[in-house]
Design a protein around this motif. Structure first.
Motif, mmCIF file in Angstrom:
data_model
loop_
_atom_site.group_PDB
_atom_site.id
_atom_site.type_symbol
_atom_site.label_atom_id
_atom_site.label_comp_id
_atom_site.label_asym_id
_atom_site.label_seq_id
_atom_site.Cartn_x
_atom_site.Cartn_y
_atom_site.Cartn_z
ATOM 1 N N VAL A 70 0.931 -1.108 -0.053
ATOM 2 C CA VAL A 70 -0.095 0.056 -0.065
ATOM 3 C C VAL A 70 1.156 1.231 0.013
ATOM 4 O O VAL A 70 1.584 1.504 0.957
ATOM 5 N N VAL A 71 0.711 2.105 -1.061
ATOM 6 C CA VAL A 71 1.469 3.436 -1.148
ATOM 7 C C VAL A 71 0.746 4.292 -0.612
ATOM 8 O O VAL A 71 -0.212 4.973 -1.054
ATOM 9 N N GLY A 72 1.326 4.938 0.454
ATOM 10 C CA GLY A 72 0.717 6.353 0.881
ATOM 11 C C GLY A 72 0.507 6.154 2.464
ATOM 12 O O GLY A 72 -0.232 5.185 2.878
ATOM 13 N N GLY A 73 1.073 7.241 3.281
ATOM 14 C CA GLY A 73 1.051 7.109 4.725
ATOM 15 C C GLY A 73 0.094 8.014 5.335
ATOM 16 O O GLY A 73 -0.091 8.451 6.332
ATOM 17 N N GLY A 74 -0.800 8.546 4.408
ATOM 18 C CA GLY A 74 -1.924 9.216 5.095
ATOM 19 C C GLY A 74 -3.195 8.587 5.404
ATOM 20 O O GLY A 74 -3.260 7.347 5.425
ATOM 21 N N PRO A 75 -4.405 8.987 5.639
ATOM 22 C CA PRO A 75 -5.593 8.414 6.059
ATOM 23 C C PRO A 75 -5.925 7.240 5.123
ATOM 24 O O PRO A 75 -6.367 6.221 5.853
ATOM 25 N N SER A 76 -6.137 7.554 3.971
ATOM 26 C CA SER A 76 -6.535 6.652 2.954
ATOM 27 C C SER A 76 -5.684 5.379 2.915
ATOM 28 O O SER A 76 -6.075 4.014 3.042
ATOM 29 N N GLY A 77 -4.342 5.624 3.186
ATOM 30 C CA GLY A 77 -3.386 4.150 2.901
ATOM 31 C C GLY A 77 -3.240 3.517 4.153
ATOM 32 O O GLY A 77 -3.406 2.389 4.255
ATOM 33 N N VAL A 78 -3.455 4.228 5.381
ATOM 34 C CA VAL A 78 -3.550 3.637 6.595
ATOM 35 C C VAL A 78 -4.966 2.744 6.552
ATOM 36 O O VAL A 78 -4.931 1.471 7.139
#
Length: 383
Positions: free
Chosen positions: A157-165
């Motif tokens: 999963v690429v992305g450390g924001g709310p959606s990625g989490v």
């Protein structure tokens, strides 16, 4: 801007896109009795607040989807299937991809957003984006099929924001429902998750991820796909093709942020590069007082808003008031964003994380509150 009303014996209000703001307009169609109101939209409305929960099988597709056509019919709005292709602002004509043309007196654009990601390579991993939302449903079906055959794919999963989490947590939840144990890696370009969130909330979240066996790597800029995985660079070694490194993956989910839909480049309206259609505080396009935009496709000139559905929801009453005022020749009101917004993450397994400014709380109560808010929003538009 001049308050002079549009020139038309019976003005036509054309709504393009069935986002949060336009659902509100349809429900309050009675406030526009003197206008013909037409909605143009390519398909159903998918509620982003339940999208990752649907990925984890906590919600059915039916619980996450509304039918704008049915809603429009119920409130006396003509609804047409179609996708906007071009716009002639001066002639006031909207052209659809199938060649149909519609003239308008007032135009409102509520086109949503997309998740940009590198193109898929063959051979290479399966590539998914969090938007459009039906892609998450397709991912769920694909993984359920693989889990049923005893496979344990490597998931990145690429992305450390709310959606990625949320996506990483819901992938684990989906796997547990099927007795599978795939590798799940969450990759962030930054040096921490949930940039801007309270430190205590991030520490709590990291413990949750560790318990769910979700690995996290920081400082990785994923920039492409290759056979068997993804390529990335780091800040310390970011120049030239020989700087690229590789991570193994069978499926890659991109949740690195949202961008306006590509069609905004073809509308002949003022843009803010990378952010979307420029709008004044009144949600009008500069130089085009009879063209409005709201939600993720719009970029306010004096406020750089994060792409959160709450802004589309809160812009809706202002958009409606201003369309009514424009038709009547009255003064328009500004949309004033609230300084703090509540965000609640659905982490699956009955756990949520609520954040508002420097305050936060995690656990079952946070998720219960989120579900109550989601039900209340969707209940307004189910007919």
């Amino acid at each position: 801007m001049t308050p002079t009303p549009p020139r038309a014996a019976r003005p036509r209000l054309l709504l393009v896109g069935a986002g949060h703001a336009h659902l509100h307009l349809i429900r309050h169609r009675h406030r526009l009795p003197g206008a013909e109101v037409t909605l143009v939209d390519p398909g159903g409305f998918w509620y982003s607040g339940r999208a990752t929960g649907m990925l984890g099988a906590g919600h059915t597709p039916a619980e996450d989807r509304l039918d704008p056509t049915r809603l429009a019919s119920h409130f006396g709005v003509q609804a047409l299937r179609g996708r906007l292709a071009q716009l002639d602002p001066q002639a006031r004509i909207a052209r659809l991809e199938d060649g149909r043309e519609f003239d308008f007196s007032l135009l409102s654009l509520n086109l949503g957003s997309r998740t940009p990601c590198p193109a898929r390579r063959t051979p290479g991993p399966q590539v998914w984006a969090v938007k459009p939302i039906p892609r998450l449903l397709a991912l769920r079906h694909r993984l359920e099929q693989e889990f049923s055959h005893g496979l344990s794919p490597r998931l990145v999963v690429v992305g450390g924001g709310p959606s990625g989490v949320e996506v990483a947590c819901q992938l684990r939840q989906l796997a547990r429902r099927h007795g599978a144990r795939p590798e799940i890696l969450l990759v962030s370009r930054g040096e921490r998750l949930l940039a801007g969130a309270p430190a205590g909330a991030v520490r709590w979240l990291m413990r949750q991820l560790e318990r769910r066996e979700i690995r996290v790597r920081f400082g990785l800029d994923v920039n492409g796909h290759a056979a068997g995985g993804v390529t990335f660079a780091t800040e310390a070694n970011a120049w030239g093709e020989d700087s690229l490194q590789w991570l193994p993956a069978d499926h890659v989910v991109h949740a690195t942020g949202l961008a306006p839909p590509e069609v905004v480049e073809r509308l002949g309206l003022p843009l803010i590069p990378g952010r979307g259609l420029a709008v004044e505080a009144t949600l009008q396009s500069p130089g085009h007082p009879d063209i409005f935009a709201a939600g993720d496709c719009a970029a306010m000139l004096r406020h750089e808003l994060p792409r959160l559905r709450i802004h589309g929801i809160r812009q809706a009453p202002v958009l409606l008031d201003n369309l009514v005022a424009r038709l009547a020749g009255g003064p328009l009101a500004p949309y004033i964003p609230q300084r703090l917004s509540l965000a609640i993450l659905d982490l699956g397994a009955g756990q949520g994380l609520a954040i508002r400014g420097r305050r936060w709380w995690g656990g079952r109560l946070a998720l219960a509150w989120k579900r109550r808010l989601d039900r209340r929003f969707l209940r307004q538009y189910r007919t």
